[in-house]
Design an enzyme around this catalytic site. Structure first.
Site, PDB file in Angstrom:
ATOM      1  N   HIS A   4       6.274 -49.755 -34.411  1.00 54.66           N
ATOM      2  CA  HIS A   4       6.094 -48.445 -33.727  1.00 54.66           C
ATOM      3  C   HIS A   4       7.239 -47.875 -33.006  1.00 54.66           C
ATOM      4  O   HIS A   4       7.241 -48.000 -31.739  1.00 54.66           O
ATOM      5  CB  HIS A   4       4.635 -48.345 -32.668  1.00 54.66           C
ATOM      6  CG  HIS A   4       4.120 -47.070 -32.552  1.00 54.66           C
ATOM      7  ND1 HIS A   4       2.996 -46.884 -32.152  1.00 54.66           N
ATOM      8  CD2 HIS A   4       5.048 -46.013 -32.424  1.00 54.66           C
ATOM      9  CE1 HIS A   4       2.912 -45.525 -31.891  1.00 54.66           C
ATOM     10  NE2 HIS A   4       3.980 -45.042 -31.970  1.00 54.66           N
ATOM     11  N   GLU A  40      -3.043 -51.227 -33.224  1.00 54.02           N
ATOM     12  CA  GLU A  40      -1.951 -51.849 -32.660  1.00 54.02           C
ATOM     13  C   GLU A  40      -2.408 -52.560 -31.557  1.00 54.02           C
ATOM     14  O   GLU A  40      -3.131 -52.465 -30.643  1.00 54.02           O
ATOM     15  CB  GLU A  40      -0.830 -50.763 -32.431  1.00 54.02           C
ATOM     16  CG  GLU A  40      -0.621 -50.081 -33.282  1.00 54.02           C
ATOM     17  CD  GLU A  40       0.437 -48.834 -33.217  1.00 54.02           C
ATOM     18  OE1 GLU A  40       0.849 -49.031 -32.313  1.00 54.02           O
ATOM     19  OE2 GLU A  40       1.043 -48.088 -33.997  1.00 54.02           O
ATOM     20  N   ALA A  75       9.667 -45.769 -33.813  1.00 53.62           N
ATOM     21  CA  ALA A  75      10.728 -44.462 -34.601  1.00 53.62           C
ATOM     22  C   ALA A  75      11.102 -43.564 -33.577  1.00 53.62           C
ATOM     23  O   ALA A  75      12.040 -43.110 -34.062  1.00 53.62           O
ATOM     24  CB  ALA A  75       9.405 -43.606 -35.459  1.00 53.62           C
ATOM     25  N   GLY A 134       4.655 -29.859 -38.515  1.00 54.07           N
ATOM     26  CA  GLY A 134       5.142 -29.542 -37.162  1.00 54.07           C
ATOM     27  C   GLY A 134       6.669 -29.674 -36.865  1.00 54.07           C
ATOM     28  O   GLY A 134       7.346 -29.780 -38.061  1.00 54.07           O
ATOM     29  N   ARG A 135       6.794 -29.893 -35.648  1.00 55.08           N
ATOM     30  CA  ARG A 135       8.324 -30.144 -35.518  1.00 55.08           C
ATOM     31  C   ARG A 135       9.027 -31.388 -36.490  1.00 55.08           C
ATOM     32  O   ARG A 135      10.027 -31.390 -36.919  1.00 55.08           O
ATOM     33  CB  ARG A 135       8.534 -30.345 -34.026  1.00 55.08           C
ATOM     34  CG  ARG A 135       8.635 -29.361 -33.193  1.00 55.08           C
ATOM     35  CD  ARG A 135       8.816 -29.867 -31.486  1.00 55.08           C
ATOM     36  NE  ARG A 135       7.606 -30.563 -30.939  1.00 55.08           N
ATOM     37  CZ  ARG A 135       6.599 -29.888 -30.372  1.00 55.08           C
ATOM     38  NH1 ARG A 135       6.904 -28.509 -29.865  1.00 55.08           N
ATOM     39  NH2 ARG A 135       5.802 -30.464 -29.943  1.00 55.08           N
ATOM     40  N   ILE A 136       8.393 -32.550 -36.223  1.00 53.30           N
ATOM     41  CA  ILE A 136       8.788 -33.666 -36.836  1.00 53.30           C
ATOM     42  C   ILE A 136       8.757 -33.437 -38.595  1.00 53.30           C
ATOM     43  O   ILE A 136       9.974 -33.820 -39.007  1.00 53.30           O
ATOM     44  CB  ILE A 136       8.181 -35.003 -36.427  1.00 53.30           C
ATOM     45  CG1 ILE A 136       8.286 -35.273 -35.016  1.00 53.30           C
ATOM     46  CG2 ILE A 136       8.680 -36.110 -37.261  1.00 53.30           C
ATOM     47  CD1 ILE A 136       7.455 -36.281 -34.337  1.00 53.30           C
ATOM     48  N   THR A 183       4.861 -42.525 -39.817  1.00 52.94           N
ATOM     49  CA  THR A 183       5.363 -42.474 -38.410  1.00 52.94           C
ATOM     50  C   THR A 183       4.650 -41.940 -37.348  1.00 52.94           C
ATOM     51  O   THR A 183       4.932 -41.524 -36.443  1.00 52.94           O
ATOM     52  CB  THR A 183       6.858 -42.027 -38.476  1.00 52.94           C
ATOM     53  OG1 THR A 183       6.924 -40.810 -38.793  1.00 52.94           O
ATOM     54  CG2 THR A 183       7.729 -42.793 -39.149  1.00 52.94           C
ATOM     55  N   SER A 184       3.327 -41.185 -37.850  1.00 55.70           N
ATOM     56  CA  SER A 184       2.349 -40.580 -36.822  1.00 55.70           C
ATOM     57  C   SER A 184       1.628 -41.371 -36.109  1.00 55.70           C
ATOM     58  O   SER A 184       1.993 -42.031 -35.014  1.00 55.70           O
ATOM     59  CB  SER A 184       1.879 -39.532 -37.629  1.00 55.70           C
ATOM     60  OG  SER A 184       0.705 -40.034 -38.617  1.00 55.70           O
ATOM     61  N   ARG A 185       0.392 -41.658 -36.514  1.00 57.96           N
ATOM     62  CA  ARG A 185      -0.641 -42.461 -35.755  1.00 57.96           C
ATOM     63  C   ARG A 185      -1.181 -43.470 -36.819  1.00 57.96           C
ATOM     64  O   ARG A 185      -1.659 -42.807 -37.988  1.00 57.96           O
ATOM     65  CB  ARG A 185      -1.462 -41.779 -35.015  1.00 57.96           C
ATOM     66  CG  ARG A 185      -1.121 -41.328 -33.799  1.00 57.96           C
ATOM     67  CD  ARG A 185      -0.671 -42.385 -32.560  1.00 57.96           C
ATOM     68  NE  ARG A 185      -0.139 -41.869 -31.189  1.00 57.96           N
ATOM     69  CZ  ARG A 185       1.075 -41.435 -31.118  1.00 57.96           C
ATOM     70  NH1 ARG A 185       1.815 -41.989 -31.860  1.00 57.96           N
ATOM     71  NH2 ARG A 185       1.325 -41.125 -29.880  1.00 57.96           N
TER      72      ARG A 185
END
Ligand code: DGY
Length: 328
Positions: A286, A268, A288, A156-158, A237-239
């Site tokens: 967390h 987390e 980013a 996607g975008r990232i 860097t997502s979840r």
């Protein structure tokens, strides 16, 4: 009468200032995570909640909003902390902050990728411990980044912003994304669409950029990790729950992959204890999207969504405007 908005944690001031121009705003100045009961009470006494990804806005919290709560504006692009289906059923709008954090998050994915490949955190710890006694040809050898193969899980975008940066390093780029068709993918980027197994078997760097859904939970577990090259690195860097953290710690301990760099964790703020000890993992809390400009824009975007909802207009980045309109 002005509407009442509750902001569940301290957010960048421009977001609060924007809300205060038109609405009654209360901010949780304690800057601590609110309990489920506190969230329920606040949902029942406010027209809008501005939430963070640490707030679990489940069906019971939304139900407590009754007829009063109109919007939950999450200051994050991810919204796995909110029960979107329940919100739509109950006629409550939900918004997120897409787009504004794409480039900042991609920058940070690269900081992690380069950091783990070239051992920057480990090297700093070594130096600060007084272990640097002079240049050594065998000291702190890492892996090259340029010319290697980057595999993106989620395009996607990232994911695409990360790919854009990779072309400057002469990397081969491949991606796995069951939602995006090859035709939709950015034609300007010479990226190859592959299945997940091919991506894991053939990439030198695997970077994860998928939202957390039931389908992506533990998308990368023991079996997937065992498909990766022994010289490969995993970046997330997502979840956190997209990776099976215990399986990853096993793989890193057994050196079946070379290393990992993680900004997000399954539970987390807890981190699997073994990850805290290993040298072949780089971990950050967390952060980013944590640049001043981006976090500020995320806050003002959430405020714009609340203001539009309070005016009865379509919030610019509402996730369920049509569903709520249908159900209303
Ligand atoms: C998000 O927006 O979902 C990030 O995880 C925090 O910026």
């Amino acid at each position: 009468m002005a509407h009442d908005v509750y902001v569940t944690r301290v957010i960048p001031q421009p977001g609060i200032d924007l809300l205060r121009e038109q609405l009654n705003v209360t901010v949780n100045d304690d800057d601590r995570q609110l309990s489920a009961n506190e969230l329920k009470r606040l949902a029942s006494t406010h027209d809008a909640l501005v939430t963070l990804l640490t707030d679990r806005v489940d069906r019971s919290v939304l139900a407590a909003g009754g007829d009063r709560l109109k919007i939950v504006a999450n200051v994050a692009v991810g919204y796995d902390n909110i029960d979107l289906v329940a919100a739509s059923e109950m006629g409550i709008l939900v918004s997120n902050t897409p787009g504004v954090l794409t480039e900042t998050t991609a920058d940070f994915a690269w900081a992690l990728l380069m950091g783990i490949a070239r051992r920057t955190a480990e090297a700093q710890t070594f130096l600060r411990a007084g272990k640097f006694h002079g240049w050594g040809i065998m000291m702190m050898l890492g892996e090259d980044v340029h010319g290697k193969t980057l595999g993106l899980v989620g395009y996607g975008r990232i994911g695409r912003a990360v790919a854009k940066r990779a072309s400057g390093f002469d990397m081969a780029i491949q991606y796995f994304d069951p939602v995006i068709s090859a035709e939709d993918a950015d034609a300007l980027l010479p990226a190859r669409q592959v299945d997940l197994d091919t991506l894991l078997r053939t990439s030198d760097y695997v970077s994860v950029h998928t939202p957390l859904t039931p389908e992506t939970t533990h998308l990368i577990g023991a079996a997937e990790l065992s498909s990766m090259k022994p010289t490969a690195y995993l970046i997330n860097t997502s979840r956190g729950p997209v990776l099976d953290e215990a399986a990853l710690a096993d793989a890193l301990t057994a050196h079946t992959i070379r290393g990992a760099a993680l900004d997000v964790f399954e539970r987390e703020p807890e981190v699997e204890p073994r990850l805290m000890e290993l040298d072949n993992v780089l971990i950050t809390p967390h952060i980013a999207s944590a640049s001043v400009a981006t976090r500020t824009r995320m806050a003002t975007m959430a405020a714009e969504n609340v203001i539009a909802a309070m005016r009865g207009e379509r919030p610019p980045t509402a996730l369920n405007f049509d569903e709520v309109a249908r159900n209303g």
